[in-house]
Scaffold this active site. Structure first.
Site, PDB file in Angstrom:
ATOM      1  N   CYS A  72       0.865  -1.190   0.000  1.00 23.87           N
ATOM      2  CA  CYS A  72       0.000   0.000   0.000  1.00 23.87           C
ATOM      3  C   CYS A  72       0.897   1.235   0.000  1.00 23.87           C
ATOM      4  CB  CYS A  72      -0.909   0.009   1.218  1.00 23.87           C
ATOM      5  SG  CYS A  72      -1.981   1.461   1.272  1.00 23.87           S
ATOM      6  N   HIS A 163      -3.064  -4.031 -10.740  1.00 28.38           N
ATOM      7  CA  HIS A 163      -3.734  -2.801 -11.189  1.00 28.38           C
ATOM      8  C   HIS A 163      -4.157  -2.922 -12.646  1.00 28.38           C
ATOM      9  CE1 HIS A 163      -2.688  -0.598  -7.536  1.00 28.38           C
ATOM     10  NE2 HIS A 163      -1.590  -1.328  -7.556  1.00 28.38           N
ATOM     11  N   GLU A 212     -10.747   0.722  -5.581  1.00 25.77           N
ATOM     12  CA  GLU A 212      -9.745  -0.184  -5.031  1.00 25.77           C
ATOM     13  C   GLU A 212     -10.317  -1.569  -4.718  1.00 25.77           C
ATOM     14  OE1 GLU A 212      -7.008   0.710  -2.012  1.00 25.77           O
ATOM     15  OE2 GLU A 212      -6.738   2.817  -2.593  1.00 25.77           O
ATOM     16  N   CYS A 221      -4.533   6.356  -4.355  1.00 21.52           N
ATOM     17  CA  CYS A 221      -3.948   5.007  -4.334  1.00 21.52           C
ATOM     18  C   CYS A 221      -2.511   5.135  -4.813  1.00 21.52           C
ATOM     19  CB  CYS A 221      -4.757   4.076  -5.237  1.00 21.52           C
ATOM     20  SG  CYS A 221      -4.135   2.380  -5.286  1.00 21.52           S
ATOM     21  N   GLY A 224      -1.424   2.401  -7.127  1.00 22.96           N
ATOM     22  CA  GLY A 224      -2.174   2.627  -8.366  1.00 22.96           C
ATOM     23  C   GLY A 224      -1.551   3.720  -9.208  1.00 22.96           C
TER      24      GLY A 224
HETATM   25  N1  LIG Z   1      -6.642  -1.984  -2.219  1.00 29.02           N
HETATM   26  C1  LIG Z   1      -5.249  -2.341  -2.520  1.00 29.02           C
HETATM   27  C2  LIG Z   1      -4.337  -2.081  -1.302  1.00 29.02           C
HETATM   28  C3  LIG Z   1      -4.224  -0.591  -0.960  1.00 29.02           C
HETATM   29  C4  LIG Z   1      -3.517   0.175  -2.050  1.00 29.02           C
HETATM   30  C5  LIG Z   1      -3.622   1.679  -1.991  1.00 29.02           C
HETATM   31  N2  LIG Z   1      -4.461   2.260  -0.986  1.00 29.02           N
HETATM   32  C6  LIG Z   1      -2.270   2.345  -2.079  1.00 29.02           C
HETATM   33  O1  LIG Z   1      -2.105   3.470  -1.580  1.00 29.02           O
HETATM   34  O2  LIG Z   1      -1.369   1.743  -2.737  1.00 29.02           O
HETATM   35  C7  LIG Z   1      -5.177  -3.830  -2.915  1.00 29.02           C
HETATM   36  O3  LIG Z   1      -5.999  -4.613  -2.433  1.00 29.02           O
HETATM   37  O4  LIG Z   1      -4.251  -4.165  -3.690  1.00 29.02           O
END
Ligand SMILES: N[C@H](CCC[C@H](N)C(=O)O)C(=O)O
Length: 278
Positions: A72, A163, A212, A221, A224
């Site tokens: 994250c 992604h 997400e 994100c 992302g």
């Molecule tokens: N929902 C994402 C994890 C959080 C990613 C995001 N909040 C960031 O800042 O990279 C997943 O399940 O891969």
């Protein structure tokens, strides 16, 4: 259990310092409980900060549905801030263990407080089988995805977590809130996927909204935006050094030609701390 509420560009999590605390329940159930914006603390999920051999700490991150993610980006900047500000690791360069390996971070403290962090996100993972996706191409670039009665051109990249990047002319609620969840759970993504929608402003600048995996639409994100920087180069739409405008703030990304690593620079903010009696 003591907790700290922090956010990176509006992507907010409940943080627990396991150097000092112990969890009252299993992490997935705790993530669901604390994330509830009415009956809990409120957030996009739960982040655990814990001791780890040969690193300044380990970060584990759980989405608001309780699923654990490999990495994250917005959270790791906040973990670095927490470690420095709270005196656990008072250094300008930190190493934090994550689900995608040991990452290196550079902090820019001012008056003993960190508000901006530069993260070496490592190299993008481009092999379809490792993203993972059933779409053709290592990686799929402008691949056709049939979803929600639409035919999208998508580019898929992993930053340790998966992604699916779609470049569009306009960032609409229908795309993000109706198509986003269908991309997240599409059968061609065996471990589900985060869905980024991108409006290119110039080769150096883009607007982004994101649905997400495991959390729904968030304000930002980090992994992302890093994946978007890679997708922008692979599709020829953007240069290697770009600024992303997300709902909750801006992130600076660079995909280094020299090292093949992606660098993400952005804010980290501590909002409040408290006691969880749930
Ligand atoms: N929902 C994402 C994890 C959080 C990613 C995001 N909040 C960031 O800042 O990279 C997943 O399940 O891969």
């Amino acid at each position: 259990m003591k907790f700290t509420k922090m956010h990176g560009a509006g992507n907010d999590y409940v943080y627990v310092n396991l150097f000092e605390e112990t969890l009252p329940t299993e992490a997935p159930a705790l993530a669901r409980a604390v994330s509830d914006r009415h009956k809990g603390i409120g957030g996009d999920g739960l982040v655990l900060i814990e001791p780890f051999e040969n690193a300044d700490a380990r970060m584990r991150m759980f989405n608001l549905d309780g699923s654990e993610a490999e990495m994250c980006g917005n959270a790791i900047r906040c973990v670095a801030k927490y470690l420095y500000d709270h005196g656990i690791a008072k250094k300008d360069n930190l190493q934090i263990q994550t689900g995608t390996g040991l990452l290196h971070l550079e902090l820019f403290p001012e008056n003993g407080i960190v508000e901006r962090v530069r993260v070496n996100m490592g190299e993008p993972i481009l092999e379809s089988a490792k993203i993972p996706t059933l779409l053709a191409g290592d990686p799929p670039v402008n691949a056709t995805l049939i979803v929600g009665g639409m035919e999208l051109q998508v580019t898929c990249v992993s930053m340790g977590n998966p992604h699916c990047v779609t470049f569009v002319d306009e960032l609409t609620d229908d795309l993000v809130l109706k198509i986003g969840p269908q991309i997240e759970k599409h059968e061609v993504f065996p471990r589900k996927i985060n869905a980024e929608f991108i409006q290119v402003i110039s080769p150096e600048e883009f607007n982004m909204r994101v649905w997400e995996r495991g959390s729904g639409e968030t304000m930002a994100c980090g992994t992302g935006a890093s994946a978007v920087a890679v997708a922008g180069v692979l599709t020829g739409k953007m240069s290697r050094k770009v600024t992303g405008h997300l709902l909750g703030g801006n992130l600076e990304l660079e995909w280094s030609e020299e090292t093949n690593e992606v660098f993400m620079t952005g804010p980290a903010t501590e909002v409040f701390s408290g006691e969880w009696n749930g």
